[in-house]
Enzyme design. Sequence first.
Site, PDB file in Angstrom:
ATOM      1  CG  ASP A 184      37.769  41.551  45.445  1.00  0.00           C
ATOM      2  OD1 ASP A 184      37.872  41.428  44.233  1.00  0.00           O
ATOM      3  OD2 ASP A 184      37.643  40.779  46.367  1.00  0.00           O
ATOM      4  N   GLY A 233      42.941  38.836  37.536  1.00  0.00           N
ATOM      5  CA  GLY A 233      43.644  38.808  36.206  1.00  0.00           C
ATOM      6  C   GLY A 233      43.128  39.135  34.743  1.00  0.00           C
ATOM      7  CG  ASP A 254      39.192  34.011  45.199  1.00  0.00           C
ATOM      8  OD1 ASP A 254      39.544  34.795  44.676  1.00  0.00           O
ATOM      9  OD2 ASP A 254      38.389  34.074  46.208  1.00  0.00           O
TER      10      ASP A 254
END
Length: 435
Positions: A184, A233, A254
């Site tokens: 992440d 994205g 999210d």
Amino acid sequence: MRIGSGMMRVGGLVLFVVGLAFGAGAQGTQTGAASWAASTQPRTAARPTAAAAPRSAAIRAVVAATPPMGWNSWNFFAGKVTDKDIRDTADLLVSTGMRDAGYVYVNIDDTWEGARDANGKIQSNEKFPDMKALADYVHSKGLKLGIYSSPGAKTCARFEGSLGHEEQDAATYAEWGIDYLKYDLCSYRTVMQQQAPDDPAAQNKLMREAYEKMHQAIVKTGRPMVYSLCQYGWDSVWEWGPEVGANLWRTTGDISANFDRMSAIGRSQAGLAKFAGPGHWNDPDMLEVGNGKLTLDENRTHMTLWAMLAAPLIAGNNLTEMKPEIAAILMNKEAIAIDQDALGRQGDRVFADGPLEIWAKPLKGGAGHKSAAVAIFNFGETPSEMRKDNLHLKEMGFAGAVTARDVWAGKDLGKITDQYKVTIPKHGVALLVVR
Ligand code: GAL
């Protein structure tokens, strides 16, 4: 009037051409039949360009030939997840039948991380006393264990990240027996901004290199691990995710457990189908099925959208309190089969008339016949009887009547034509398999 790639407006309706933008000189009356036929041909995995490409491509094909399925701690437990929650979940994946339905990855998200020891080796924190023992337990149940980190110094929840310790962390994960890594971006954004202020191209290069670095570190361990990118994205990640070794990449910010957010994310995936395939998948985020206040119809719509998108099916609910109707949605064999279809093609929107949308996904079919999943969504606030809307079977490449089955009704419909009508409740869906 043409209003965008693969999309045209006819009267008040919007018609989408599946899998392909209109070719030069296309007229407003053209359908997507030719492109649909092309889109049902199997495609090879993403083009390998990195130095270790042949080996990493092989690993990708082994670990994610179909969209990964499992469970992740974040959507329900968030920062509170413990070793016990993971063990309980592993037990329940088995006893509820979810493992046998395909949900095999048990993924620990953020907040497991402790400090590094004197040698820089990452430790788990007090919530996870022994990660190797936990992995052994999860494996003993016929499941696989996933973990989470960041290319930055800190994760999104401000725990220890992997910056400067990539190889060491990958080796530690392999030693523990980890099978899946979600990586992440989080605080690596700060590094990008500091090293390349006001230079988006250079920042993008840094980001790709950071993802490639962890990919190489995983390859070096020799242990197959699903590699899941999470950077929301940005920078059209679907165009370069495969090149940095990703098996899946988040395509959005999210998700949350409400209809507006879930459906907006799902609908925003239109047009991304061509970037997904065996070993490399678009990831519109983990499932919220069974969470929040989603109604039964909304949960079915969520599951249907994700199946149509060939999305990873990573459940995010609390299995200790899963209701039978939620279990029935998550474990609907036919919906799962659509998601996991061997052709590995992501579906796309074919037609929209306001809140009524028809999406189609090519399926492998059988000898001599083509097959597709067709979802009729009603994103609106009142029931739809599809009064003036047809199925648009022609755009999917079907010349006449088709044999159909209604997945959520569990009912064979026999032969149906393009004029087929069904009443779709508010926020609901009808999911058909046609051939
Ligand atoms: C976010 C990510 C979530 C979750 C969270 C943990 O950036 O999108 O899925 O992983 O971090 O802190």
